[in-house]
Scaffold this active site. Structure first.
Site, short mmCIF file in Angstrom:
data_model
loop_
_atom_site.label_atom_id
_atom_site.label_comp_id
_atom_site.label_asym_id
_atom_site.label_seq_id
_atom_site.Cartn_x
_atom_site.Cartn_y
_atom_site.Cartn_z
N SER A 1 0.84 -1.20 0.00
CA SER A 1 0.00 0.00 0.00
C SER A 1 0.87 1.26 0.00
O SER A 1 1.53 1.53 -0.99
CB SER A 1 -0.97 -0.05 1.19
OG SER A 1 -2.00 0.90 1.05
N HIS B 1 -4.73 -1.52 -4.07
CA HIS B 1 -6.09 -1.94 -3.67
C HIS B 1 -7.09 -1.72 -4.80
O HIS B 1 -8.21 -1.25 -4.60
CB HIS B 1 -6.53 -1.18 -2.41
CG HIS B 1 -5.54 -1.26 -1.29
ND1 HIS B 1 -5.07 -2.45 -0.80
CD2 HIS B 1 -4.93 -0.28 -0.57
CE1 HIS B 1 -4.20 -2.21 0.19
NE2 HIS B 1 -4.09 -0.90 0.33
#
Length: 245
Positions: free
Chosen positions: A134, A170
């Site tokens: 991330s 994501h």
């Protein structure tokens, strides 16, 4: 033992639910260690939780996960001050540096205060494998999308730029991620953008994408570019499925 060439594994994964613990290190983390070429001793895994403020409970969980994997976890904490005298020397001693998720905007600001933007380039060039999830994926790129500034996703443009592309994380699990990448690429605000579904990683050798890998069957990686008509064009990159330990 350094990797054969400057290596980055930028992911939207890396952790799996633990059998006896909260979490375990997933195939993506194990792949990062394999890429380092270490053998004959416990791999040294540098860990940075800067993006979440160096929370001690998170570091403790990662310590436990690393112990189960047979790795030596070496956290670099920057709050409230660096926990080592020589940050660059400490990072150069690691086989892999894994950067956790959180606020990529805050992470980049804190790193620059401590000179880590320049340090990480030297560490990368020395052959330490740089990896993360991330925020720990976006940071190695030039730019990306983030919720660092609030619930509404925005672009961030001050990544370290070790690889000359933007990054979307994501991609399949947060509804606004894909359309925002398309909007920003079409507008020219992001250039070529490599994106990952949850559980997928992008392996860069030097500054070029070598392959995509996944710890979850059926997930994908993508490259989004601006077409001749100004519209965003998305192409799927089929990732290689990593074996589970």
């Amino acid at each position: 033992m350094p990797a054969d060439s400057p290596t980055i594994l930028a992911t939207s994964g890396g952790y799996v639910p633990g059998r006896r613990t909260q979490l375990e290190l997933g195939p993506l983390v194990h792949h990062a260690v394999e890429l380092s070429g270490v053998s004959g001793r416990a791999p040294r895994l540098g860990y940075l939780g800067t993006a979440a403020g160096d929370q001690r409970w998170a570091i403790a969980e990662r310590h436990e996960a690393a112990r189960l994997a047979g790795y030596e976890l070496n956290p670099l904490r920057l709050f409230t001050m660096p926990n080592v005298d020589d940050v660059e020397g400490y990072l150069l001693e690691q086989d892999v540096v894994w950067v956790d998720g959180g606020s990529v905007a805050n992470l980049l600001a804190v790193w620059r205060v401590h000179g880590l933007d320049a340090i990480f380039r030297r560490v990368w060039e020395a052959g330490v494998v740089l990896a993360g999830v991330s925020a720990g994926s976006i940071c190695w790129h030039t730019s990306g999308t983030t919720d660092s500034f609030g619930p509404e996703l925005r672009a961030v443009h001050d990544g370290l730029g070790l690889v000359p592309y933007a990054n979307g994380v994501h991609y399949d699990s947060e509804p606004r991620r894909r359309p925002l990448v398309h909007e920003l690429v079409a507008a020219g605000e992001l250039g070529t953008t490599y994106c990952t579904d949850d559980g997928v990683g992008l392996l860069y050798r030097g500054t070029e994408l070598a392959e995509a890998v996944t710890e979850v069957p059926g997930k994908g990686a993508y490259v989004v570019t601006r077409g001749p008509d100004g519209a965003a064009v998305e192409e799927r990159i089929e990732p290689r499925l990593l074996r589970r330990g």
